[in-house]
Motif scaffolding. Sequence first.
Motif, PDB file in Angstrom:
ATOM      1  N   LEU A 240       0.849  -1.186   0.000  1.00 38.16           N
ATOM      2  CA  LEU A 240       0.000   0.000   0.000  1.00 38.16           C
ATOM      3  C   LEU A 240       0.886   1.239   0.000  1.00 38.16           C
ATOM      4  O   LEU A 240       1.940   1.260   0.629  1.00 38.16           O
ATOM      5  N   THR A 241       0.467   2.261  -0.721  1.00 40.64           N
ATOM      6  CA  THR A 241       1.189   3.532  -0.713  1.00 40.64           C
ATOM      7  C   THR A 241       0.911   4.253   0.605  1.00 40.64           C
ATOM      8  O   THR A 241       0.052   3.835   1.385  1.00 40.64           O
ATOM      9  N   PRO A 242       1.610   5.361   0.879  1.00 41.82           N
ATOM     10  CA  PRO A 242       1.307   6.139   2.078  1.00 41.82           C
ATOM     11  C   PRO A 242      -0.142   6.618   2.127  1.00 41.82           C
ATOM     12  O   PRO A 242      -0.650   6.953   3.210  1.00 41.82           O
ATOM     13  N   ASP A 243      -0.803   6.637   0.979  1.00 39.06           N
ATOM     14  CA  ASP A 243      -2.199   7.059   0.919  1.00 39.06           C
ATOM     15  C   ASP A 243      -3.167   5.894   1.108  1.00 39.06           C
ATOM     16  O   ASP A 243      -4.384   6.075   1.030  1.00 39.06           O
ATOM     17  N   GLY A 244      -2.629   4.684   1.337  1.00 30.67           N
ATOM     18  CA  GLY A 244      -3.467   3.534   1.603  1.00 30.67           C
ATOM     19  C   GLY A 244      -4.074   2.890   0.375  1.00 30.67           C
ATOM     20  O   GLY A 244      -5.131   2.257   0.459  1.00 30.67           O
ATOM     21  N   VAL A 245      -3.409   3.023  -0.782  1.00 30.23           N
ATOM     22  CA  VAL A 245      -3.919   2.469  -2.040  1.00 30.23           C
ATOM     23  C   VAL A 245      -2.893   1.474  -2.587  1.00 30.23           C
ATOM     24  O   VAL A 245      -1.678   1.710  -2.501  1.00 30.23           O
ATOM     25  N   GLU A 246      -3.378   0.376  -3.150  1.00 30.29           N
ATOM     26  CA  GLU A 246      -2.504  -0.636  -3.756  1.00 30.29           C
ATOM     27  C   GLU A 246      -1.543   0.056  -4.719  1.00 30.29           C
ATOM     28  O   GLU A 246      -1.941   0.888  -5.521  1.00 30.29           O
ATOM     29  N   CYS A 247      -0.259  -0.313  -4.654  1.00 33.08           N
ATOM     30  CA  CYS A 247       0.776   0.521  -5.280  1.00 33.08           C
ATOM     31  C   CYS A 247       0.707   0.564  -6.802  1.00 33.08           C
ATOM     32  O   CYS A 247       1.007   1.613  -7.390  1.00 33.08           O
ATOM     33  N   GLN A 248       0.317  -0.507  -7.482  1.00 33.77           N
ATOM     34  CA  GLN A 248       0.271  -0.441  -8.945  1.00 33.77           C
ATOM     35  C   GLN A 248      -0.871   0.463  -9.407  1.00 33.77           C
ATOM     36  O   GLN A 248      -0.704   1.270 -10.331  1.00 33.77           O
ATOM     37  N   PHE A 249      -2.016   0.352  -8.781  1.00 33.06           N
ATOM     38  CA  PHE A 249      -3.144   1.218  -9.117  1.00 33.06           C
ATOM     39  C   PHE A 249      -2.804   2.670  -8.800  1.00 33.06           C
ATOM     40  O   PHE A 249      -3.108   3.588  -9.587  1.00 33.06           O
ATOM     41  N   ALA A 250      -2.133   2.884  -7.679  1.00 32.67           N
ATOM     42  CA  ALA A 250      -1.783   4.242  -7.255  1.00 32.67           C
ATOM     43  C   ALA A 250      -0.723   4.864  -8.150  1.00 32.67           C
ATOM     44  O   ALA A 250      -0.853   6.019  -8.585  1.00 32.67           O
TER      45      ALA A 250
END
Length: 326
Positions: free
Chosen positions: A123-133
Motif C-alpha cells: 500500500l502507498t502512504p495514501d493507503g492504495v494498492e501501489c500499482q493502481f496508485a
Amino acid sequence: MAPYTSEASAVELVSDLAHEITGKVILITGVSPGGLGAVFAETISKAQPGLLILAGRTPSKVQQTADAVTKTHPGVKTRTLHLDLGSLQGARDAAAEMNGWTDVPAIDVLVNNAGIMATDFKLTPDGVECQFATNHLAPFLFTNLIMGKVVAAKAPRVVNVSSDGHRLNHVRFDDYNFRGGETYNKWFAYGQSKTANMLFALSLAEKLGQKKGLLAFSLHPGVIRTNLSTHLDWEVDVASLRAADKMFGNAEAWREFTFRSPEQGAATHVYAAFHPELKDHNGAYLQDSHVADPWTDTVKPWGTSLVEAERLWKLSEKLVGQEFSY
C-alpha cells in the motif's frame, strides 16, 4: 503516408512527423535511461522540439537522459522535474512546481509514460494498492492539476502508456485494494492499472475534447525488455502470467511472446503524440501505430466503456480527495 506495421520504429515516425514536433513543448514522465520514455525523448529530439520537460522519481537518472539529449542535439532545450508517483503528495509537489514555471505557459503534449509492473503487494502512504496508485491515481492527479497549462496549448494532447496487459483485469471498483492483500495477484493488479490508463484517456477526451480541443489517447507499446521488468524472476513470473491469462481464457496464455526493440516500442508513443489523423479518433486505444481493432487486436470492452470511465473518474476523485469538473 502508408499505414505503419509492428516493425515500424520511432525514428521512422519522427522522420514522417517532424513538422508536427518542431517547436512543441513536450512533458514526458518516466525517462530513466534504457526505458521507453528516454528512447522517445531522445528520438523526437531529432525534430527539434521547443522544450523537453523530463520528469521522474530519481533526479540523477532524469538528468542522464537530459544530458543524452543535449549531447546529441545541443539545440534542444531540456528541463527536469522531480515527480514521485509513489504518493499523491509527490504528484501535488511536482504539479505545484510545474505550475510555478511562468516561462512555460503551455504544454503541447503530456506523455504519461512512468509506471511499474507486477510488483509485490504494497500500500502507498495514501493507503492504495501501489500499482493502481502509481500507474493511475498519481498520474490522474498530476495531469488534472496541470491541466490549465495543457489546455492553454493550441492543439493539446495527453498520451497514457497502457498495455495489452489490460486484458488481465477490469477495474475492481469494490476491491481495488485486493482486500489488503488477501485477494492479491500481481498480474490482476497490473491489469487493473492498465485498464485505468485506457479509461482515463477516454474520460479526458469525453470531458475536454469539444470544450477545450484536447486529444487524449492510450497505447500498448508492445512487449519490450526494459527496466520495467528487471525485478521479475521470469522463470516463475511467466508461469504466473500464463495462469492469469488462462483464468480469463486469453489467447496470450498459449502464445509465445514476440519481443520488440525499445525503438520499435516507442513508435506508437510518437504516433499517439503527433499524428494528425488521430484527430478523428479522440479517446482511442492504440497499438502498432494504429487505432487498435477489437476484432484483431487485444482490446477488452472494459477498457473502452464510457460507463466504466465515468465510474473510475468518480472513484479517482474520491481517492485523491479533489474533484475536477470540466
